[in-house]
Motif scaffolding. Structure first.
Motif, PDB file in Angstrom:
ATOM      1  N   ALA A  62       0.828  -1.211   0.000  1.00  0.00           N
ATOM      2  CA  ALA A  62       0.000   0.000   0.000  1.00  0.00           C
ATOM      3  C   ALA A  62       0.861   1.260   0.000  1.00  0.00           C
ATOM      4  CB  ALA A  62      -0.931  -0.004   1.207  1.00  0.00           C
ATOM      5  N   LYS A  63       2.125   1.132   0.417  1.00  0.00           N
ATOM      6  CA  LYS A  63       3.046   2.272   0.400  1.00  0.00           C
ATOM      7  C   LYS A  63       3.725   2.425  -0.965  1.00  0.00           C
ATOM      8  CE  LYS A  63       2.479   2.759   4.906  1.00  0.00           C
ATOM      9  NZ  LYS A  63       3.424   2.091   5.811  1.00  0.00           N
ATOM     10  N   LEU A  64       3.488   1.476  -1.869  1.00  0.00           N
ATOM     11  CA  LEU A  64       4.231   1.429  -3.135  1.00  0.00           C
ATOM     12  C   LEU A  64       3.342   1.578  -4.356  1.00  0.00           C
ATOM     13  CD1 LEU A  64       6.688  -1.499  -2.275  1.00  0.00           C
ATOM     14  CD2 LEU A  64       7.124   0.958  -2.144  1.00  0.00           C
ATOM     15  N   THR A  65       2.132   2.110  -4.186  1.00  0.00           N
ATOM     16  CA  THR A  65       1.218   2.208  -5.327  1.00  0.00           C
ATOM     17  C   THR A  65       1.650   3.288  -6.323  1.00  0.00           C
ATOM     18  OG1 THR A  65      -0.224   3.649  -4.005  1.00  0.00           O
ATOM     19  CG2 THR A  65      -0.773   1.298  -4.100  1.00  0.00           C
ATOM     20  N   SER A  66       2.640   4.114  -5.981  1.00  0.00           N
ATOM     21  CA  SER A  66       3.196   5.061  -6.950  1.00  0.00           C
ATOM     22  C   SER A  66       4.087   4.358  -7.970  1.00  0.00           C
ATOM     23  CB  SER A  66       4.006   6.137  -6.223  1.00  0.00           C
ATOM     24  OG  SER A  66       5.100   5.563  -5.524  1.00  0.00           O
ATOM     25  N   MET A 176      15.706  -4.888   4.969  1.00  0.00           N
ATOM     26  CA  MET A 176      14.879  -5.671   5.879  1.00  0.00           C
ATOM     27  C   MET A 176      13.730  -4.794   6.367  1.00  0.00           C
ATOM     28  SD  MET A 176      15.785  -8.028   9.227  1.00  0.00           S
ATOM     29  CE  MET A 176      16.411  -6.771  10.340  1.00  0.00           C
ATOM     30  N   GLY A 177      12.576  -5.429   6.609  1.00  0.00           N
ATOM     31  CA  GLY A 177      11.384  -4.692   6.980  1.00  0.00           C
ATOM     32  C   GLY A 177      11.302  -4.334   8.443  1.00  0.00           C
ATOM     33  N   ASN A 178      12.365  -3.788   9.004  1.00  0.00           N
ATOM     34  CA  ASN A 178      12.335  -3.260  10.377  1.00  0.00           C
ATOM     35  C   ASN A 178      12.172  -1.747  10.280  1.00  0.00           C
ATOM     36  OD1 ASN A 178      14.983  -3.228   9.282  1.00  0.00           O
ATOM     37  ND2 ASN A 178      15.904  -3.041  11.309  1.00  0.00           N
ATOM     38  N   GLN A 179      10.927  -1.306  10.109  1.00  0.00           N
ATOM     39  CA  GLN A 179      10.638   0.070   9.750  1.00  0.00           C
ATOM     40  C   GLN A 179      11.068   1.083  10.797  1.00  0.00           C
ATOM     41  OE1 GLN A 179       8.414  -2.358  10.244  1.00  0.00           O
ATOM     42  NE2 GLN A 179       6.523  -1.622  11.229  1.00  0.00           N
ATOM     43  N   GLY A 180      11.208   0.652  12.057  1.00  0.00           N
ATOM     44  CA  GLY A 180      11.684   1.568  13.079  1.00  0.00           C
ATOM     45  C   GLY A 180      13.059   2.130  12.768  1.00  0.00           C
ATOM     46  N   HIS A 181      13.836   1.418  11.970  1.00  0.00           N
ATOM     47  CA  HIS A 181      15.176   1.870  11.599  1.00  0.00           C
ATOM     48  C   HIS A 181      15.114   3.170  10.796  1.00  0.00           C
ATOM     49  CE1 HIS A 181      19.425   0.539  11.605  1.00  0.00           C
ATOM     50  NE2 HIS A 181      19.518   1.228  10.475  1.00  0.00           N
ATOM     51  N   ILE A 398      14.811   9.943   7.246  1.00  0.00           N
ATOM     52  CA  ILE A 398      14.156   9.319   6.103  1.00  0.00           C
ATOM     53  C   ILE A 398      12.812   9.994   5.886  1.00  0.00           C
ATOM     54  CG2 ILE A 398      13.268   7.166   5.140  1.00  0.00           C
ATOM     55  CD1 ILE A 398      16.322   7.188   5.555  1.00  0.00           C
ATOM     56  N   ALA A 399      12.524  10.418   4.677  1.00  0.00           N
ATOM     57  CA  ALA A 399      11.232  11.033   4.369  1.00  0.00           C
ATOM     58  C   ALA A 399      10.111  10.071   4.727  1.00  0.00           C
ATOM     59  CB  ALA A 399      11.163  11.394   2.889  1.00  0.00           C
ATOM     60  N   GLY A 400       9.163  10.547   5.528  1.00  0.00           N
ATOM     61  CA  GLY A 400       8.060   9.691   5.959  1.00  0.00           C
ATOM     62  C   GLY A 400       8.350   8.914   7.215  1.00  0.00           C
ATOM     63  N   GLY A 401       9.605   8.980   7.720  1.00  0.00           N
ATOM     64  CA  GLY A 401       9.942   8.260   8.941  1.00  0.00           C
ATOM     65  C   GLY A 401       9.675   6.771   8.804  1.00  0.00           C
ATOM     66  N   HIS A 405       9.716   3.662   5.061  1.00  0.00           N
ATOM     67  CA  HIS A 405      10.739   2.618   4.929  1.00  0.00           C
ATOM     68  C   HIS A 405      10.681   1.960   3.547  1.00  0.00           C
ATOM     69  CE1 HIS A 405      13.764   0.184   6.894  1.00  0.00           C
ATOM     70  NE2 HIS A 405      13.109  -0.938   6.695  1.00  0.00           N
ATOM     71  N   GLU A 406       9.485   1.721   3.044  1.00  0.00           N
ATOM     72  CA  GLU A 406       9.341   1.076   1.729  1.00  0.00           C
ATOM     73  C   GLU A 406       9.800   2.011   0.605  1.00  0.00           C
ATOM     74  OE1 GLU A 406       6.301  -0.848   4.471  1.00  0.00           O
ATOM     75  OE2 GLU A 406       6.997   1.198   4.062  1.00  0.00           O
ATOM     76  N   MET A 407       9.392   3.284   0.678  1.00  0.00           N
ATOM     77  CA  MET A 407       9.801   4.209  -0.378  1.00  0.00           C
ATOM     78  C   MET A 407      11.280   4.559  -0.289  1.00  0.00           C
ATOM     79  SD  MET A 407       7.637   4.698  -2.700  1.00  0.00           S
ATOM     80  CE  MET A 407       8.454   6.094  -3.501  1.00  0.00           C
ATOM     81  N   ASN A 408      11.885   4.467   0.880  1.00  0.00           N
ATOM     82  CA  ASN A 408      13.332   4.595   0.967  1.00  0.00           C
ATOM     83  C   ASN A 408      14.004   3.544   0.093  1.00  0.00           C
ATOM     84  OD1 ASN A 408      15.689   3.072   2.811  1.00  0.00           O
ATOM     85  ND2 ASN A 408      16.108   5.230   2.364  1.00  0.00           N
ATOM     86  N   TRP A 409      13.464   2.326   0.140  1.00  0.00           N
ATOM     87  CA  TRP A 409      13.981   1.237  -0.702  1.00  0.00           C
ATOM     88  C   TRP A 409      13.853   1.595  -2.176  1.00  0.00           C
ATOM     89  CZ3 TRP A 409      10.515  -2.888  -2.842  1.00  0.00           C
ATOM     90  CH2 TRP A 409      11.217  -3.960  -3.405  1.00  0.00           C
ATOM     91  N   ILE A 410      12.704   2.145  -2.580  1.00  0.00           N
ATOM     92  CA  ILE A 410      12.490   2.533  -3.980  1.00  0.00           C
ATOM     93  C   ILE A 410      13.466   3.638  -4.378  1.00  0.00           C
ATOM     94  CG2 ILE A 410      10.866   3.603  -5.587  1.00  0.00           C
ATOM     95  CD1 ILE A 410      10.192   0.683  -4.961  1.00  0.00           C
ATOM     96  N   ARG A 411      13.589   4.655  -3.542  1.00  0.00           N
ATOM     97  CA  ARG A 411      14.495   5.763  -3.883  1.00  0.00           C
ATOM     98  C   ARG A 411      15.946   5.284  -3.946  1.00  0.00           C
ATOM     99  NH1 ARG A 411      10.852   8.405  -0.352  1.00  0.00           N
ATOM    100  NH2 ARG A 411      12.313   8.213   1.389  1.00  0.00           N
ATOM    101  N   ALA A 412      16.307   4.321  -3.085  1.00  0.00           N
ATOM    102  CA  ALA A 412      17.658   3.770  -3.154  1.00  0.00           C
ATOM    103  C   ALA A 412      17.857   2.981  -4.442  1.00  0.00           C
ATOM    104  CB  ALA A 412      17.928   2.886  -1.940  1.00  0.00           C
ATOM    105  N   ILE A 413      16.847   2.262  -4.883  1.00  0.00           N
ATOM    106  CA  ILE A 413      16.925   1.539  -6.157  1.00  0.00           C
ATOM    107  C   ILE A 413      17.166   2.517  -7.304  1.00  0.00           C
ATOM    108  CG2 ILE A 413      15.529   0.251  -7.838  1.00  0.00           C
ATOM    109  CD1 ILE A 413      14.229  -1.179  -5.404  1.00  0.00           C
TER     110      ILE A 413
END
Length: 475
Positions: A62-66, A176-181, A398-401, A405-413
């Motif tokens: 749901a965080k990746l529908t863009s 890894m999906g530890n979003q608190g990071h 990280i934008a969105g805190g 976490h999911e979009m950080n992965w996309i932006r890193a890609i």
């Protein structure tokens, strides 16, 4: 990673588990990368697939529908449909996700998806624990970026295998999906601890209310699986033939030994994360787990555990010693099943220890306590708040805190920013977590040589650093 963790990285390059039996298999390296990672520009959308599309997978997606959601793999699409019912299913995020899911290709077996769907760039893996490493390895060998839910891997050997793959192809972006990071509070906790707000830390306490699923129980009799569920694929690498029961799928699997890694696997990635990050202790050198009785143990007083490991004990306490910590020896205690450390002296009036979970850092000049995901840090002791206020921000936000976490992965890609929790960091964190489970199974303290990846005082316990795989699902 820095300091003592660099030693770990150098050592793991030299080899793993130079002992016989199961350990010898653990030393084998994965095959060469089969696919080629596509270069993706900042202006491009990433073609994303998901393995485990309901539950947590739906929350991630749901965080990746863009992005372009091109394919879904799930063993039960009736269960996936439940992600879109009720009030939560009517949120704008879920409405957009349903539209994306409706257009995507669908597979009941992710192995077929990875073989046939050629337009995938990146894969979110949100399966039960026992599939994580198998699915991640299959994706990475095809040159695909991966976001893997916690725990990253079921065993020590699986984690090191994934780290080796990531190092073989540095273009792969792993998370890894530890979003608190990615959360602001957690990053501030790390800054305050590193900045000396509470002085030198020699002691840490970590606790959670998990399990909130069946544990400490004998396995139930098998019943017929729902027609919508592909039970054979759900069982996957698990080398047991227990048959289906609703106590396993879809939510309760985490407490059953063949399928999950218990409370440590569930919440260790969120809670142990911050002491591991802030204090840079390297891998633990001694681990001991005390526990209530195992599920199905008919003679819990003999101290040997049951003949068949079914469900994890309802509660446990794990003592970690880090003899090679960057700042000097460190002791960390993990409590689950609702157990907690004593209330610290000097806790501010009106403040309580969150029974849901938290971390208490004990320094020689004060204490710091926070809740799960690093949230709501509380400073304890005279002068601590003033010292903390003077510590500057040193970690990027990280934008969105946590929600980013999911979009950080996309932006890193896309090459726009650095990844938050890559496998270089996540694998040794995960290894620390699962070593608590190894000590639990060993039923004795274990002395651990992290460089060699082996237990030195109880050779037979080295088998718990790996696991047996069902035929056709071997790693």
């Amino acid at each position: 990673m820095r300091g003592g963790d660099m030693t770990y990285q150098q050592q793991t390059r030299r080899g793993f588990m130079a002992v016989t039996g199961a350990a010898a298999a653990m030393a084998a390296l994965p095959g060469e990368v089969l696919g080629k990672t596509r270069r993706i520009a900042p202006s491009d959308r990433v073609n994303v697939a998901v393995i485990g599309a309901g539950g947590m997978g739906a929350s991630n997606m749901a965080k990746l529908t863009s992005q372009n959601i091109v394919a879904l793999a799930d063993v039960d699409f009736e269960h996936v449909a439940e992600s879109f019912v009720g009030d939560a299913g009517q949120s704008p995020e879920r409405i957009a996700l349903k539209a994306a899911y409706d257009k995507a290709a669908k597979f009941s077996d992710y192995r077929r998806m990875l073989d046939r769907q050629k337009d995938i760039d990146a894969v979110v893996i949100a399966t039960p624990d026992h599939h994580h490493a198998f699915a991640a390895k299959a994706a990475m060998e095809r040159g695909l970026h991966v976001y893997v839910q916690k725990p990253l891997a079921y065993s020590v050997r699986e984690g090191r295998l994934l780290l080796d793959l990531a190092r073989k192809d540095p273009k792969l972006v792993t998370q890894m999906g530890n979003q608190g990071h990615s959360g602001d509070d957690g990053r501030r906790v790390v800054e305050m601890i590193r900045g000396g707000a509470i002085g030198r830390v020699r002691e840490v306490h970590v606790w959670t209310n998990r399990p909130v699923w069946p544990q400490g129980e004998a396995r139930p009799e098998a019943v017929e699986a729902p027609a919508s569920l592909n039970w054979d694929v759900w069982r996957g690498p698990a080398n047991v033939d227990w048959g289906y029961h609703p106590d396993y799928a879809h939510f309760n699997w985490r407490g059953w030994v063949p399928f999950g890694v218990g409370a440590l696997g569930d919440m260790g990635a969120h809670l142990i994360d911050f002491p591991f990050w802030a204090l840079e202790p390297g891998l633990p050198t001694r681990i001991e787990t005390r526990h209530s009785r195992w599920g199905g143990d008919t003679n819990p007083w003999d101290g040997k555990g049951p003949d068949e490991l079914t469900s994890y004990p309802l509660a446990s306490v794990t003592h970690y010693q880090f003899g090679n910590a960057k700042g000097g020896p460190l002791h960390m205690t993990w409590y689950d099943g609702g157990l907690m450390p004593p209330t610290p002296a000097g806790l501010p009036a009106g403040t309580r220890m969150d029974p849901g979970g938290g971390v208490l850092f004990v320094g020689d000049q004060g204490m710091l306590m926070h809740e799960t995901y690093g949230s709501n840090p509380t400073l304890i002791g005279e002068g601590v708040a003033a010292r903390a206020a003077a510590i500057p921000q040193s970690l990027p936000r990280i934008a969105g805190g946590m929600g980013g976490h999911e979009m950080n992965w996309i932006r890193a890609i896309r090459g726009e920013e650095k990844i938050s929790s890559p496998f270089d960091y996540a694998v040794p964190l995960n290894e620390t977590m699962v070593l608590g489970i190894v000590a639990l199974k060993a039923e004795q303290p274990i002395d651990y040589d992290g460089g060699a990846g082996r237990i030195t005082n109880a050779p037979d316990a080295n088998r718990f650093l790996d696991r047996e795989y069902r035929k056709g699902w071997e790693l």
